[in-house]
Design a protein around this motif. Structure first.
Motif, PDB file in Angstrom:
ATOM      1  N   PHE A   1       0.836  -1.186   0.000  1.00 60.19           N
ATOM      2  CA  PHE A   1       0.000   0.000   0.000  1.00 60.19           C
ATOM      3  C   PHE A   1       0.876   1.243   0.000  1.00 60.19           C
ATOM      4  O   PHE A   1       2.081   1.182   0.215  1.00 60.19           O
ATOM      5  CB  PHE A   1      -0.935   0.009   1.221  1.00 60.19           C
ATOM      6  N   GLY A   2       0.244   2.362  -0.248  1.00 60.43           N
ATOM      7  CA  GLY A   2       0.879   3.664  -0.131  1.00 60.43           C
ATOM      8  C   GLY A   2      -0.033   4.565   0.664  1.00 60.43           C
ATOM      9  O   GLY A   2      -1.245   4.358   0.720  1.00 60.43           O
ATOM     10  N   TYR A   3       0.550   5.569   1.307  1.00 57.24           N
ATOM     11  CA  TYR A   3      -0.262   6.519   2.061  1.00 57.24           C
ATOM     12  C   TYR A   3      -0.887   7.519   1.103  1.00 57.24           C
ATOM     13  O   TYR A   3      -0.271   7.948   0.138  1.00 57.24           O
ATOM     14  CB  TYR A   3       0.584   7.248   3.107  1.00 57.24           C
ATOM     15  N   TYR A   4      -2.118   7.876   1.379  1.00 53.43           N
ATOM     16  CA  TYR A   4      -2.861   8.823   0.555  1.00 53.43           C
ATOM     17  C   TYR A   4      -2.888  10.147   1.290  1.00 53.43           C
ATOM     18  O   TYR A   4      -3.329  10.214   2.437  1.00 53.43           O
ATOM     19  CB  TYR A   4      -4.284   8.311   0.324  1.00 53.43           C
ATOM     20  N   LYS A   5      -2.393  11.176   0.664  1.00 49.84           N
ATOM     21  CA  LYS A   5      -2.332  12.495   1.295  1.00 49.84           C
ATOM     22  C   LYS A   5      -3.431  13.381   0.741  1.00 49.84           C
ATOM     23  O   LYS A   5      -3.651  13.448  -0.456  1.00 49.84           O
ATOM     24  CB  LYS A   5      -0.979  13.153   1.010  1.00 49.84           C
ATOM     25  N   GLN A   6      -4.150  14.055   1.641  1.00 42.70           N
ATOM     26  CA  GLN A   6      -5.143  15.039   1.259  1.00 42.70           C
ATOM     27  C   GLN A   6      -4.674  16.400   1.749  1.00 42.70           C
ATOM     28  O   GLN A   6      -3.988  16.501   2.766  1.00 42.70           O
ATOM     29  CB  GLN A   6      -6.495  14.754   1.925  1.00 42.70           C
ATOM     30  N   SER A   7      -5.054  17.426   1.019  1.00 42.56           N
ATOM     31  CA  SER A   7      -4.775  18.770   1.512  1.00 42.56           C
ATOM     32  C   SER A   7      -5.684  19.032   2.705  1.00 42.56           C
ATOM     33  O   SER A   7      -6.694  18.353   2.909  1.00 42.56           O
ATOM     34  CB  SER A   7      -5.031  19.807   0.419  1.00 42.56           C
ATOM     35  N   LEU A   8      -5.352  20.029   3.499  1.00 44.28           N
ATOM     36  CA  LEU A   8      -6.159  20.351   4.673  1.00 44.28           C
ATOM     37  C   LEU A   8      -7.575  20.735   4.267  1.00 44.28           C
ATOM     38  O   LEU A   8      -8.543  20.320   4.902  1.00 44.28           O
ATOM     39  CB  LEU A   8      -5.509  21.468   5.478  1.00 44.28           C
ATOM     40  N   SER A   9      -7.727  21.468   3.183  1.00 44.37           N
ATOM     41  CA  SER A   9      -9.073  21.877   2.755  1.00 44.37           C
ATOM     42  C   SER A   9      -9.905  20.679   2.314  1.00 44.37           C
ATOM     43  O   SER A   9     -11.103  20.621   2.573  1.00 44.37           O
ATOM     44  CB  SER A   9      -9.001  22.914   1.636  1.00 44.37           C
ATOM     45  N   GLN A  10      -9.294  19.686   1.660  1.00 44.99           N
ATOM     46  CA  GLN A  10     -10.024  18.471   1.291  1.00 44.99           C
ATOM     47  C   GLN A  10     -10.460  17.720   2.537  1.00 44.99           C
ATOM     48  O   GLN A  10     -11.577  17.223   2.612  1.00 44.99           O
ATOM     49  CB  GLN A  10      -9.153  17.560   0.432  1.00 44.99           C
ATOM     50  N   SER A  11      -9.577  17.622   3.513  1.00 44.49           N
ATOM     51  CA  SER A  11      -9.898  16.905   4.747  1.00 44.49           C
ATOM     52  C   SER A  11     -11.038  17.573   5.495  1.00 44.49           C
ATOM     53  O   SER A  11     -11.945  16.915   5.989  1.00 44.49           O
ATOM     54  CB  SER A  11      -8.671  16.835   5.662  1.00 44.49           C
ATOM     55  N   ILE A  12     -11.005  18.883   5.582  1.00 44.42           N
ATOM     56  CA  ILE A  12     -12.039  19.607   6.314  1.00 44.42           C
ATOM     57  C   ILE A  12     -13.374  19.511   5.590  1.00 44.42           C
ATOM     58  O   ILE A  12     -14.406  19.293   6.197  1.00 44.42           O
ATOM     59  CB  ILE A  12     -11.638  21.083   6.522  1.00 44.42           C
TER      60      ILE A  12
END
Length: 135
Positions: free
Chosen positions: A39-50
């Motif tokens: 697997f790989g880690y999936y990164k979201q921007s802070l605005s996507q997360s919020i």
């Protein structure tokens, strides 16, 4: 985000909780490994997360990507399935939600919830509802 096999550089295992009866009649929990996967880690921007999650939902959560396997979809609705990650997140997780990709060579985006985490039981019904609506 472009998904390639080179992004899947960590190895984890999908497990299923079972029980074993001892000769004295007691039962103990067993954790049977079903298979290993990369697997790989999936990164979201802070605005996507919020915009997609509340802050309390993000606590004790990890988002990963991996090659599609129907057993991850099954694991979302059955908490006896767990996923064990390597360091730095060397903990045991349940599948909180999944965005499966059923296409040939598809990649699943999986949100993992820490087993025994503070939001593990409070958000389970919300997560399942959200996943079905995104279907």
């Amino acid at each position: 985000m472009k998904m390639t096999l080179s992004r899947l550089r960590y190895k984890a295992s999908l497990n299923k909780l079972g029980y074993e009866e001892l000769s004295n009649g007691n039962t103990i929990d067993t954790n049977e490994k079903l298979f290993d996967f990369y697997f790989g880690y999936y990164k979201q921007s802070l605005s996507q997360s919020i915009s997609s999650n509340a802050f309390d939902y993000l606590k004790d959560k990890v988002t990963i990507i991996t090659r599609h396997d129907d057993r991850f979809v099954t694991a979302m609705s059955d908490t006896s399935y767990t996923i064990t990650l390597p360091s730095p997140n060397a903990n045991t997780y349940n599948v909180a939600s999944i965005n499966p990709d059923y296409e040939l060579n598809g990649y699943d985006t999986i949100v993992l919830s820490l087993v025994g985490g503070s939001s593990d039981t409070t958000n389970n019904s919300t997560t399942n509802t959200d996943t079905k609506s995104n279907g």
